[in-house]
Design a protein around this motif. Structure first.
Motif, PDB file in Angstrom:
ATOM      1  N   ILE A  68      21.011   6.675  -4.824  1.00 14.09           N
ATOM      2  CA  ILE A  68      20.986   5.206  -4.905  1.00 14.09           C
ATOM      3  C   ILE A  68      19.551   4.698  -4.856  1.00 14.09           C
ATOM      4  N   PHE A  69      18.748   5.245  -3.923  1.00 15.63           N
ATOM      5  CA  PHE A  69      17.349   4.811  -3.811  1.00 15.63           C
ATOM      6  C   PHE A  69      16.573   5.120  -5.095  1.00 15.63           C
ATOM      7  N   LYS A  70      16.820   6.314  -5.650  1.00 19.73           N
ATOM      8  CA  LYS A  70      16.120   6.698  -6.871  1.00 19.73           C
ATOM      9  C   LYS A  70      16.474   5.784  -8.036  1.00 19.73           C
ATOM     10  N   LYS A  71      17.761   5.404  -8.113  1.00 13.08           N
ATOM     11  CA  LYS A  71      18.198   4.501  -9.178  1.00 13.08           C
ATOM     12  C   LYS A  71      17.563   3.120  -9.019  1.00 13.08           C
ATOM     13  N   ILE A  72      17.500   2.629  -7.754  1.00 11.41           N
ATOM     14  CA  ILE A  72      16.881   1.315  -7.511  1.00 11.41           C
ATOM     15  C   ILE A  72      15.404   1.355  -7.874  1.00 11.41           C
ATOM     16  N   GLY A  73      14.735   2.438  -7.505  1.00  3.96           N
ATOM     17  CA  GLY A  73      13.320   2.549  -7.835  1.00  3.96           C
ATOM     18  C   GLY A  73      13.071   2.580  -9.331  1.00  3.96           C
ATOM     19  N   ALA A  74      13.924   3.297 -10.083  1.00  2.00           N
ATOM     20  CA  ALA A  74      13.764   3.362 -11.535  1.00  2.00           C
ATOM     21  C   ALA A  74      14.014   1.999 -12.174  1.00  2.00           C
ATOM     22  N   MET A  95      13.621  -0.973 -10.784  1.00  2.00           N
ATOM     23  CA  MET A  95      12.543  -1.925 -10.476  1.00  2.00           C
ATOM     24  C   MET A  95      11.259  -1.588 -11.228  1.00  2.00           C
ATOM     25  N   MET A  96      11.056  -0.315 -11.554  1.00  2.00           N
ATOM     26  CA  MET A  96       9.889   0.053 -12.354  1.00  2.00           C
ATOM     27  C   MET A  96      10.006  -0.438 -13.792  1.00  2.00           C
ATOM     28  N   GLU A  97      11.230  -0.702 -14.249  1.00  2.00           N
ATOM     29  CA  GLU A  97      11.440  -1.233 -15.593  1.00  2.00           C
ATOM     30  C   GLU A  97      11.582  -2.750 -15.611  1.00  2.00           C
ATOM     31  N   ASP A  98      11.690  -3.352 -14.435  1.00  2.00           N
ATOM     32  CA  ASP A  98      11.838  -4.808 -14.346  1.00  2.00           C
ATOM     33  C   ASP A  98      10.495  -5.473 -14.657  1.00  2.00           C
ATOM     34  N   GLU A  99      10.503  -6.449 -15.592  1.00  2.00           N
ATOM     35  CA  GLU A  99       9.277  -7.120 -15.983  1.00  2.00           C
ATOM     36  C   GLU A  99       8.657  -7.912 -14.843  1.00  2.00           C
ATOM     37  N   LYS A 121       7.567  -4.675 -11.926  1.00  2.00           N
ATOM     38  CA  LYS A 121       6.965  -3.378 -12.221  1.00  2.00           C
ATOM     39  C   LYS A 121       5.452  -3.372 -12.016  1.00  2.00           C
ATOM     40  N   ASP A 122       4.797  -4.511 -12.232  1.00  2.00           N
ATOM     41  CA  ASP A 122       3.342  -4.539 -12.083  1.00  2.00           C
ATOM     42  C   ASP A 122       2.891  -4.415 -10.636  1.00  2.00           C
ATOM     43  N   GLY A 123       3.792  -4.664  -9.695  1.00  2.00           N
ATOM     44  CA  GLY A 123       3.409  -4.562  -8.291  1.00  2.00           C
ATOM     45  C   GLY A 123       3.461  -3.153  -7.743  1.00  2.00           C
ATOM     46  N   PHE A 124       4.125  -2.232  -8.434  1.00  2.00           N
ATOM     47  CA  PHE A 124       4.263  -0.861  -7.947  1.00  2.00           C
ATOM     48  C   PHE A 124       3.092  -0.004  -8.388  1.00  2.00           C
ATOM     49  N   LEU A 125       2.671   0.884  -7.483  1.00  2.00           N
ATOM     50  CA  LEU A 125       1.796   2.000  -7.837  1.00  2.00           C
ATOM     51  C   LEU A 125       2.581   3.309  -7.842  1.00  2.00           C
ATOM     52  N   GLN A 126       3.602   3.401  -6.979  1.00  2.00           N
ATOM     53  CA  GLN A 126       4.569   4.499  -6.976  1.00  2.00           C
ATOM     54  C   GLN A 126       5.946   3.901  -6.735  1.00  2.00           C
ATOM     55  N   PRO A 127       6.992   4.425  -7.390  1.00  2.00           N
ATOM     56  CA  PRO A 127       8.322   3.806  -7.268  1.00  2.00           C
ATOM     57  C   PRO A 127       8.942   4.030  -5.894  1.00  2.00           C
TER      58      PRO A 127
END
Length: 754
Positions: free
Chosen positions: A644-650, A652-656, A659-665
């Motif tokens: 579940i955590f991995k899916k949420i991270g993926a 949010m990394m694709e969310d416009e 995504k710019d706020g992340f350095l690591q998911p």
């Protein structure tokens, strides 16, 4: 002994009074029987020559020489006293001269018509009755030829003018382009008119005829037509949709008509004075110039008083960011125009009362009218500057209240710079009208006349002020851009601290601004004082002594300043960053030369000198790792939570948005700990400083929704009651639940009993 005293007295007279005058004076002796002539004293005497001269002089000769020198000194002091009269006496003399001049005006009033008739008679005598008619016919013919040439030019170029009007857009720049093209079109026509009448006049008129015809054409035709073209460009009386100034149709037409009438009256005044001078009638004979000049100033007062509403409306402009000063200037401008007219009239009367031919020659050429024009147009130039700044200023950098304040501050800086430049321009134009070269006066330097020193002082102050405004303007624009970005990051941080802060430039710029302003003020202040003749060497020496005293007596201050310099060189902190200084935490809100201010996220402000900082921890540099804890029941599958955590991270990394706020998911770190409630599962992500709090909120929301969709509950504290033998009874399930609930309630009451 007497000879030694006589020798000393003569030496003092010759060496101390040392005037190179050599004269023979007669001194009557005590018995009245004769005179003694003072000896001739050569210049550049050596000490040996002085001794030889004294040795040959008698007592009477020494007294004669002393009297001669004392008389010369007394005459010099009397002349100096005569040059420096008492101010009250000078004012009384000036007033008496003006009263005498006005009295002369009244006494010559009956001579106006007779002397004017004499001028026309002399004119007729010069050319003869037939010659006057011939001259009049030739002038009309020349003007007709020029007018036809101008109309022909307009006919040949009408297509260009009509096309420019039809293609003009209904906006500011379109109006400016149209009015400027029309103005150039009119000026081109006037140039054609002038060139043709000049060529035709030289071909058809004699030099004597040109001498009389040229002032008539210049003052009564050329100047009013040129003024009408300028008035049409500014007021656009028949083109309201192209009008550049903020005034309605009624006042635009009124001002246009009366400005042309005023120019005609001014031209008539100058022409009459010139005509009378050419025909042997001086201004002292009729003083007609007084009455015509008074009529001009009365006309100006009538225009300003009648159109005061329109003038105030025009001066106010359309800029929504006007200040109280702008409103006051607009309100009092009509009264200012009347006051300028009165002052110029009094100035002219004062100058006329001096009866100086050089000054009268300058007045004949209309220098006072030029002065009045530039003084009256100075506030209008201010309105023009505000309008140009409004439309030419670069767009606002960033968004929000801070950017808006910076934008308005930059606008005021542009306006202040424009006002200083316009003021200098007006001063130079007035000086030029009076044939006064301010550059030569100012270049005379220290020790010159008072006027030159004051002019040099004002020029230095003006240049320093412009430099200060330019430097402040550039720094404020850059600072506003940097601070706006930092403000946006602070809002995203939710006021929790730990934001990314501003750039290094935003931290250093305020110090650069203060340093530059102090440097400019000191340098130009010293130069201005030097221009006034003040010796600035003691000031520099005093500043050096003061700096030395501060260096010895304020070692702590020096330590703070030096420490701050090295902290800034090391880039240890920036404005907007969240830091910890010896247990004091907060956002760097402001820095100065000796200290920094930290704003805690709950409001308090801490001021910390640089010299007291032993260790500084920065929470807002480069990147931030956030670790989140979630407590779930013991029977939860950790691998399921990890997916579940991995899916949420993926996602949010694709969310416009995020995504710019992340350095690591965002990802799971597995089971971190156990407690008496359940398992503690931890997740983490790496973000840019200032973005972590917004991302944390979004992750909490998504984890809660994902747990709900997958049937995972968050662990919570609860009390379980075990009743022995309850499962072996014949009670139904609802009955067992009721018994369990009653037992649980009894346990809760027992636990909560005081």
């Amino acid at each position: 002994m007497f000879r030694s005293a006589r020798h000393l007295l003569a030496s003092l007279v010759i060496l101390f009074l040392s005037l190179p005058a050599v004269a023979q004076v007669s001194v009557t002796s005590g018995n009245g029987e004769g005179t003694v002539a003072a000896p001739v004293v050569p210049e550049d005497l050596t000490p040996d020559q002085v001794d030889g001269l004294v040795a040959r002089m008698s007592d009477d000769q020494v007294r004669a020489l002393l009297l001669e020198r004392l008389d010369a000194v007394a005459e010099k002091q009397a002349a100096s006293a005569a040059d420096h009269e008492d101010p009250i006496t000078e004012i009384n003399e000036i007033w008496a001269e003006m009263v005498a001049s006005w009295t002369h005006v009244l006494t010559t009033l009956p001579n106006i018509f007779s002397k004017q008739a004499e001028a026309f008679g002399n004119f007729a005598t010069t050319f003869g009755s037939t010659g006057v008619l011939v001259l009049l016919g030739l002038v009309i013919s020349v003007l007709a030829i020029g007018y036809v040439a101008e109309r022909l030019f307009g006919y040949l170029t009408r297509g260009w003018h009509d096309q420019s009007e039809t293609q003009t857009e209904a906006d500011l720049w379109g109006a400016v382009r149209y009015l400027f093209r029309r103005f150039c079109y009119e000026i081109a026509g006037l140039v054609v008119f002038y060139v043709v009448i000049r060529a035709a006049g030289r071909a058809m008129l004699t030099p004597d005829q040109i001498t009389y015809a040229a002032p008539f054409v210049f003052y009564l035709i050329w100047i009013p037509r040129l003024g009408a073209a300028v008035s049409r460009f500014v007021l656009a009386p028949r083109k309201p949709h192209f009008r550049l100034v903020n005034v309605d149709d009624h006042w635009a037409k009124y001002l246009h008509r009366n400005l042309i009438g005023l120019l005609l009256l001014i031209g008539l005044t100058l022409f009459v004075l010139r005509f009378n001078a050419l025909n042997g009638v001086t201004g002292e004979d009729t003083r007609i110039g007084f009455w015509l000049n008074a009529a001009i100033h009365v006309y100006i007062g009538v225009i300003a008083w009648t159109a005061r509403a329109g003038l105030s409306q025009m001066m106010l402009g359309t800029d929504p960011d006007r200040t109280r000063f702008d409103e006051e200037v607009a309100h009092y401008y009509p009264y200012f125009a009347i006051g300028v007219s009165v002052v110029i009239w009094l100035l002219v009367e004062f100058l006329v009362a001096q009866n100086d031919p050089a000054i009268l020659a300058v007045l004949v050429h209309g220098s006072h009218f030029t002065t009045m024009f530039w003084l009256l147009i100075a506030p209008a130039l201010d309105t023009l500057i505000r309008g140009l700044v409004r439309h030419l200023q670069p767009p606002m950098s960033g968004e929000g209240p801070l950017a808006e304040r910076a934008y308005r501050s930059a606008k005021r800086s542009y306006i202040r710079i424009g006002r200083v430049v316009a003021g200098l321009f007006v001063v130079f134009m007035i000086a030029r009208a009076w044939q006064l070269d301010l550059r030569h006066v100012a270049s005379a330097g220290v020790g010159a006349e008072v006027g030159g020193a004051v002019i040099e002082f004002l020029l230095i102050i003006a240049v320093g002020y412009i430099m200060n405004e330019v430097v402040s303007l550039w720094i404020n624009r850059r600072l506003a851009k940097e601070q706006t970005a930092a403000e946006a990051l602070d809002e995203e941080a939710g006021g929790e601290g730990g934001g990314a802060g501003g750039s290094r430039l935003a931290t250093v710029l305020p110090l650069i601004r203060v340093t530059a302003q102090i440097t400019i003020a000191v340098i130009f202040g010293l130069l201005a004082l030097g221009a006034l003749g003040i010796n600035i060497t003691p000031l520099l020496a005093g500043a050096g002594v003061l700096g030395l005293a501060i260096g010895f007596g304020a070692q702590k201050l020096v330590a703070d300043i030096v420490g701050g310099i090295f902290f800034l060189i090391d880039d240890a902190f920036r404005v907007g960053e969240y830091v910890d200084v010896g247990g004091t935490m907060g956002t760097v809100e402001k820095i100065s030369v000796r200290s920094m201010q930290l704003r805690h996220h709950r409001g308090p402000v801490h001021t910390i000198p640089y010299g007291e900082i032993q260790k500084l921890t920065n929470f807002s540099r480069d990147w931030v790792i956030m670790k989140l804890k979630f407590t779930v029941p013991f029977d939860t599958d950790p691998n399921k939570v990890k997916k579940i955590f991995k899916k949420i991270g993926a996602e949010m990394m694709e969310d416009e948005v995020h995504k710019d706020g992340f350095l690591q998911p965002f990802k799971s770190q597995g089971v971190f700990d156990f407690d008496d409630v359940g398992m503690i599962i931890r997740g983490k992500f790496m973000a840019k400083p200032g973005k972590q709090f917004t991302l944390r909120k979004e992750i909490f929301n998504r984890v809660k929704a994902a747990f709900r969709d997958n049937g995972i509950d968050f662990a919570r504290r609860e009390v379980r009651v075990a009743i022995p033998g309850l499962d072996e009874t014949d009670l139904s399930e609802p009955q067992k639940a009721a018994v369990g609930a009653a037992a649980g309630e009894a346990v809760n009451q027992q636990v909560n009993k005081p």
